[in-house]
Write a protein that holds these residues in place. Structure first.
Motif, short mmCIF file in Angstrom:
data_model
loop_
_atom_site.label_atom_id
_atom_site.label_comp_id
_atom_site.label_asym_id
_atom_site.label_seq_id
_atom_site.Cartn_x
_atom_site.Cartn_y
_atom_site.Cartn_z
N TYR A 153 -0.13 -8.24 9.67
CA TYR A 153 0.22 -9.08 10.36
C TYR A 153 0.68 -7.77 11.96
CZ TYR A 153 4.21 -7.61 8.29
OH TYR A 153 5.09 -6.60 6.93
N VAL A 154 0.79 -8.51 12.77
CA VAL A 154 0.54 -7.37 13.96
C VAL A 154 1.77 -7.18 13.75
CG1 VAL A 154 0.43 -7.17 16.29
CG2 VAL A 154 -1.45 -8.41 15.54
N ALA A 210 3.62 3.47 22.94
CA ALA A 210 4.00 1.95 22.87
C ALA A 210 2.99 1.34 22.49
CB ALA A 210 5.01 1.45 23.08
N GLY A 211 2.69 0.35 21.11
CA GLY A 211 1.55 -0.12 21.00
C GLY A 211 1.33 -1.28 19.95
N PHE A 212 0.09 -1.97 19.38
CA PHE A 212 0.38 -2.45 18.32
C PHE A 212 -0.65 -2.68 16.96
CE2 PHE A 212 1.92 -4.89 21.77
CZ PHE A 212 2.68 -5.72 21.67
N ARG A 213 -0.22 -2.21 16.20
CA ARG A 213 -1.67 -1.73 15.06
C ARG A 213 -0.30 -3.41 13.85
NH1 ARG A 213 0.04 4.00 14.22
NH2 ARG A 213 -1.85 4.93 15.53
N VAL A 214 -2.48 -3.23 13.44
CA VAL A 214 -2.21 -4.12 12.69
C VAL A 214 -1.74 -3.63 10.94
CG1 VAL A 214 -3.95 -6.03 11.17
CG2 VAL A 214 -3.94 -5.27 13.35
N GLN A 215 -0.75 -4.70 10.16
CA GLN A 215 -0.38 -4.19 8.83
C GLN A 215 -1.19 -4.55 8.02
OE1 GLN A 215 3.64 -2.49 8.98
NE2 GLN A 215 4.42 -3.19 7.05
N ILE A 216 -2.03 -4.23 6.61
CA ILE A 216 -2.61 -4.78 5.66
C ILE A 216 -1.44 -4.64 4.50
CG2 ILE A 216 -4.56 -5.04 7.45
CD1 ILE A 216 -5.70 -3.30 5.07
N TYR A 217 -0.53 -3.88 4.07
CA TYR A 217 -0.39 -3.94 2.91
C TYR A 217 0.77 -3.01 3.35
CZ TYR A 217 0.98 -1.53 -1.77
OH TYR A 217 1.76 -1.21 -2.64
N SER A 218 2.58 -3.48 2.70
CA SER A 218 3.27 -2.58 2.07
C SER A 218 4.38 -2.81 1.12
CB SER A 218 4.11 -3.09 3.49
OG SER A 218 5.43 -3.16 3.80
N SER A 219 4.94 -2.02 0.63
CA SER A 219 5.24 -2.15 -0.90
C SER A 219 5.96 -0.78 -0.73
CB SER A 219 4.18 -2.41 -1.64
OG SER A 219 4.88 -2.07 -3.21
N ASN A 220 7.48 -0.80 -1.29
CA ASN A 220 8.36 -0.59 -2.09
C ASN A 220 8.94 -0.48 -3.80
OD1 ASN A 220 9.69 -2.91 -2.82
ND2 ASN A 220 11.82 -2.87 -1.72
N ASN A 221 7.38 -0.90 -4.42
CA ASN A 221 7.25 -0.38 -6.16
C ASN A 221 7.10 0.94 -5.88
OD1 ASN A 221 6.46 -0.19 -8.15
ND2 ASN A 221 5.82 -2.36 -8.99
N GLN A 222 8.05 1.74 -6.26
CA GLN A 222 8.35 2.75 -6.79
C GLN A 222 6.99 3.50 -7.35
OE1 GLN A 222 9.43 5.22 -4.28
NE2 GLN A 222 9.77 3.82 -3.36
N GLN A 223 7.01 2.09 -8.70
CA GLN A 223 5.41 2.57 -9.48
C GLN A 223 4.40 2.90 -9.46
OE1 GLN A 223 7.03 4.00 -12.19
NE2 GLN A 223 8.21 3.43 -12.00
#
Length: 158
Positions: free
Chosen positions: A148-149, A73-86
């Motif tokens: 964000y982390v 268990a640790g941490f990453r930095v998320q730089i992108y997230s999207s649910n736009n299926q197109q």
């Protein structure tokens, strides 16, 4: 009043080495004399605080054990997230390829329905991930709003 005087070895040392302390000269107020004592007479106890990972690395080296990748268990930095299926999948893969050319850290593209995510790094502590995030948004300010982390299973070498 006690006067402590350090006597350093007179030998020449390389720039990156630290001169050794041979003795301490201590003037005692009662006898008005100088007594030579070693550094170990004055400071007999030394306490070293170190991360358990450092201890494990030293023991692995001493006993000749190979380091292994471990998921924890640790941490990453998320730089992108999207649910736009197109567009989400194409954007995530494009961002991964762009970052691979610019960064020397692992980059992960994942799909957790309905979200495509791009995460960077394998950090054991939140502080390490936050420090990386701060440098990342300084370097890529256009991604600041999406960066964000996050908690994640990370791969560490132990």
């Amino acid at each position: 009043m006690i006067l402590i005087l350090l006597a350093f070895s007179s030998a020449l040392y390389a720039e990156d080495s630290i001169p050794a302390v041979d003795t301490l000269a201590v003037e005692t107020p009662a006898a008005d004399s100088v007594q030579a004592v070693t550094i170990f007479d004055v400071m007999p106890n030394v306490v070293i605080h170190q991360d358990t990972l450092v201890r494990q690395l030293v023991l692995n080296k001493v006993f000749g054990r190979e380091l292994q990748d471990v998921e924890v268990a640790g941490f990453r930095v998320q730089i992108y997230s999207s649910n736009n299926q197109q567009t989400a999948k194409v954007e995530a893969i494009k961002l991964e390829k762009d970052m691979q050319d610019k960064l020397d850290v692992p980059i992960y593209v994942t799909y957790a329905p309905p979200f495509w995510k791009v995460r960077i790094g394998d950090f054991a502590t939140y502080e390490d991930a936050q420090e990386f995030k701060n440098g990342f948004v300084h370097e890529f300010p256009e991604l600041m709003g999406d960066t964000y982390v996050v908690r994640d299973l990370v791969t560490l070498r132990r």
